[in-house]
Design a protein around this motif. Structure first.
Motif, PDB file in Angstrom:
ATOM      1  N   ASP A  62       0.581  -1.368   0.054  1.00 53.05           N
ATOM      2  CA  ASP A  62      -0.447  -0.054   0.009  1.00 53.05           C
ATOM      3  C   ASP A  62       0.633   1.818  -0.247  1.00 53.05           C
ATOM      4  O   ASP A  62       0.286   2.064  -0.737  1.00 53.05           O
ATOM      5  CB  ASP A  62      -1.121   0.041   1.856  1.00 53.05           C
ATOM      6  CG  ASP A  62      -2.244  -0.549   1.333  1.00 53.05           C
ATOM      7  OD1 ASP A  62      -2.157  -1.223   0.033  1.00 53.05           O
ATOM      8  OD2 ASP A  62      -3.192  -1.159   1.992  1.00 53.05           O
ATOM      9  N   THR A  66       1.700  -1.755  -5.780  1.00 53.01           N
ATOM     10  CA  THR A  66       1.386  -2.148  -7.025  1.00 53.01           C
ATOM     11  C   THR A  66       2.934  -2.066  -8.296  1.00 53.01           C
ATOM     12  O   THR A  66       3.462  -3.336  -8.560  1.00 53.01           O
ATOM     13  CB  THR A  66       0.241  -2.914  -7.639  1.00 53.01           C
ATOM     14  OG1 THR A  66      -0.743  -2.334  -6.506  1.00 53.01           O
ATOM     15  CG2 THR A  66       0.092  -4.404  -8.326  1.00 53.01           C
ATOM     16  N   TYR A 118      -3.049 -10.874  -8.328  1.00 50.92           N
ATOM     17  CA  TYR A 118      -3.857  -9.519  -7.888  1.00 50.92           C
ATOM     18  C   TYR A 118      -4.160  -8.108  -9.560  1.00 50.92           C
ATOM     19  O   TYR A 118      -5.700  -7.630  -8.779  1.00 50.92           O
ATOM     20  CB  TYR A 118      -3.012  -9.237  -6.833  1.00 50.92           C
ATOM     21  CG  TYR A 118      -3.832  -7.809  -6.688  1.00 50.92           C
ATOM     22  CD1 TYR A 118      -4.513  -7.578  -5.496  1.00 50.92           C
ATOM     23  CD2 TYR A 118      -2.817  -6.064  -6.508  1.00 50.92           C
ATOM     24  CE1 TYR A 118      -5.190  -6.365  -5.201  1.00 50.92           C
ATOM     25  CE2 TYR A 118      -3.317  -5.383  -6.624  1.00 50.92           C
ATOM     26  CZ  TYR A 118      -4.503  -4.674  -6.109  1.00 50.92           C
ATOM     27  OH  TYR A 118      -4.831  -3.690  -5.217  1.00 50.92           O
ATOM     28  N   SER A 121      -7.930  -8.497 -11.060  1.00 49.31           N
ATOM     29  CA  SER A 121      -9.598  -7.863  -9.935  1.00 49.31           C
ATOM     30  C   SER A 121      -9.398  -6.920  -9.883  1.00 49.31           C
ATOM     31  O   SER A 121     -10.482  -5.903  -9.289  1.00 49.31           O
ATOM     32  CB  SER A 121      -8.911  -9.192  -8.994  1.00 49.31           C
ATOM     33  OG  SER A 121      -7.571  -8.788  -8.035  1.00 49.31           O
ATOM     34  N   THR A 122      -8.331  -5.998 -10.072  1.00 52.73           N
ATOM     35  CA  THR A 122      -8.096  -4.314  -9.991  1.00 52.73           C
ATOM     36  C   THR A 122      -8.875  -3.947 -10.816  1.00 52.73           C
ATOM     37  O   THR A 122      -9.383  -2.366 -10.942  1.00 52.73           O
ATOM     38  CB  THR A 122      -6.942  -4.175  -8.595  1.00 52.73           C
ATOM     39  OG1 THR A 122      -5.810  -4.651  -9.723  1.00 52.73           O
ATOM     40  CG2 THR A 122      -7.188  -4.471  -7.680  1.00 52.73           C
ATOM     41  N   ASP A 126     -16.039  -5.164 -12.898  1.00 55.23           N
ATOM     42  CA  ASP A 126     -17.113  -6.018 -11.924  1.00 55.23           C
ATOM     43  C   ASP A 126     -18.487  -6.745 -13.261  1.00 55.23           C
ATOM     44  O   ASP A 126     -18.124  -8.297 -13.304  1.00 55.23           O
ATOM     45  CB  ASP A 126     -17.988  -5.764 -11.177  1.00 55.23           C
ATOM     46  CG  ASP A 126     -17.416  -5.096 -10.329  1.00 55.23           C
ATOM     47  OD1 ASP A 126     -16.129  -5.423  -9.871  1.00 55.23           O
ATOM     48  OD2 ASP A 126     -18.036  -4.182  -9.239  1.00 55.23           O
ATOM     49  N   ARG A 129     -15.503  -9.092 -14.728  1.00 55.31           N
ATOM     50  CA  ARG A 129     -14.681 -10.018 -13.326  1.00 55.31           C
ATOM     51  C   ARG A 129     -14.168 -11.019 -13.824  1.00 55.31           C
ATOM     52  O   ARG A 129     -13.166 -11.981 -14.085  1.00 55.31           O
ATOM     53  CB  ARG A 129     -14.313  -9.426 -12.379  1.00 55.31           C
ATOM     54  CG  ARG A 129     -12.940  -9.731 -11.874  1.00 55.31           C
ATOM     55  CD  ARG A 129     -13.161  -9.157 -10.091  1.00 55.31           C
ATOM     56  NE  ARG A 129     -12.496  -7.216 -10.506  1.00 55.31           N
ATOM     57  CZ  ARG A 129     -13.322  -6.576  -9.646  1.00 55.31           C
ATOM     58  NH1 ARG A 129     -13.808  -6.840  -8.412  1.00 55.31           N
ATOM     59  NH2 ARG A 129     -13.109  -5.271 -10.049  1.00 55.31           N
ATOM     60  N   GLU A 185      -2.163   2.901  -8.361  1.00 56.07           N
ATOM     61  CA  GLU A 185      -2.884   2.593  -7.272  1.00 56.07           C
ATOM     62  C   GLU A 185      -2.811   3.850  -7.307  1.00 56.07           C
ATOM     63  O   GLU A 185      -2.077   4.201  -6.377  1.00 56.07           O
ATOM     64  CB  GLU A 185      -3.028   1.762  -6.843  1.00 56.07           C
ATOM     65  CG  GLU A 185      -3.839   0.368  -7.461  1.00 56.07           C
ATOM     66  CD  GLU A 185      -3.579  -1.276  -6.415  1.00 56.07           C
ATOM     67  OE1 GLU A 185      -2.454  -1.166  -5.572  1.00 56.07           O
ATOM     68  OE2 GLU A 185      -4.394  -2.092  -6.695  1.00 56.07           O
ATOM     69  N   HIS A 187      -5.136   4.787  -2.921  1.00 58.32           N
ATOM     70  CA  HIS A 187      -5.135   4.266  -2.676  1.00 58.32           C
ATOM     71  C   HIS A 187      -6.316   5.470  -2.021  1.00 58.32           C
ATOM     72  O   HIS A 187      -5.518   6.245  -1.298  1.00 58.32           O
ATOM     73  CB  HIS A 187      -4.598   3.352  -1.165  1.00 58.32           C
ATOM     74  CG  HIS A 187      -4.315   2.135  -2.031  1.00 58.32           C
ATOM     75  ND1 HIS A 187      -4.883   0.865  -2.252  1.00 58.32           N
ATOM     76  CD2 HIS A 187      -2.874   2.330  -2.107  1.00 58.32           C
ATOM     77  CE1 HIS A 187      -4.723   0.521  -2.927  1.00 58.32           C
ATOM     78  NE2 HIS A 187      -3.577   0.486  -3.282  1.00 58.32           N
TER      79      HIS A 187
END
Length: 196
Positions: A62, A66, A118, A121-122, A126, A129, A185, A187
């Motif tokens: 985090d 990534t 990973y 999935s990101t 959706d 997916r 990413e 966050h």
């Protein structure tokens, strides 16, 4: 489609990174330093190193992100494979070659091993997916059979040295690919609080 392609290529880079070479070297390396243990215990030992690296990665990904974790891991794999290939050509103490295998498994668990799983999935919405995860999983299941054929061919041509160099080149490609194509990413702590 772009996200699926990026996810699929990251999975291919993971599989080409030399994991098969290192798994095949475990018995030779450990017996070279005087550790004659059953293959199941060898696997447990190196899986423990990978699992520990995964745990460390889960804690720090985090803050690093990534993209950079993937590249950092690929760089560590490159160094590990390069060191291992040197031990194949230069007469060194057996423990040095074994240490390079440990370094390899540590860096594999830090990023190049888990991050391709990973990513899809990101990156994928959706709505598709499940389908995209099926494609990436199928790639992971069927590509190793083809890679075994490639590794065996490389092994016959140039031995483990050639296979290790091939894996090291793949890791350099993974670094470049990660820097260009893996998205950064963002966050948001507020989102994490809302999820709780």
């Amino acid at each position: 489609l772009k996200s699926l392609i990026i996810s699929s290529i990251s999975m291919m880079l993971q599989l080409l990174s030399g994991i098969g070479i290192m798994l095949n070297s475990l018995s030779k390396m450990l017996s070279g330093i005087g550790l004659d243990i059953p293959s199941s215990l060898e696997s447990c030992l190196f899986d423990f190193v990978g699992a520990l690296a995964n745990l460390i990665a889960a804690i720090i990904v985090d803050s690093i992100g990534t993209k950079y974790m993937f590249c950092f891991s690929a760089f560590g794999l490159f160094v590990g494979l390069l060191m291992y290939s040197i031990t194949l050509k230069v007469n060194m103490a057996n423990w040095i070659g074994t240490l390079t295998v440990f370094v390899y498994f540590l860096f594999y668990g830090l990023g190049l091993g888990p991050i391709p799983w990973y990513l899809f999935s990101t990156m994928v919405p959706d709505s598709c997916r499940i389908e995209s995860s099926a494609i990436v999983t199928a790639l992971n299941l069927f590509l190793p059979g083809i890679l075994d054929y490639i590794w065996n061919g490389l092994d016959k041509l140039s031995g483990q040295f050639g296979s290790s160099i091939f894996g090291a080149i793949d890791c350099l490609i993974a670094i470049i690919f990660g820097l260009i194509f893996i998205p950064i990413e963002h966050h948001n702590e507020e989102d994490s609080i809302n999820l709780l």
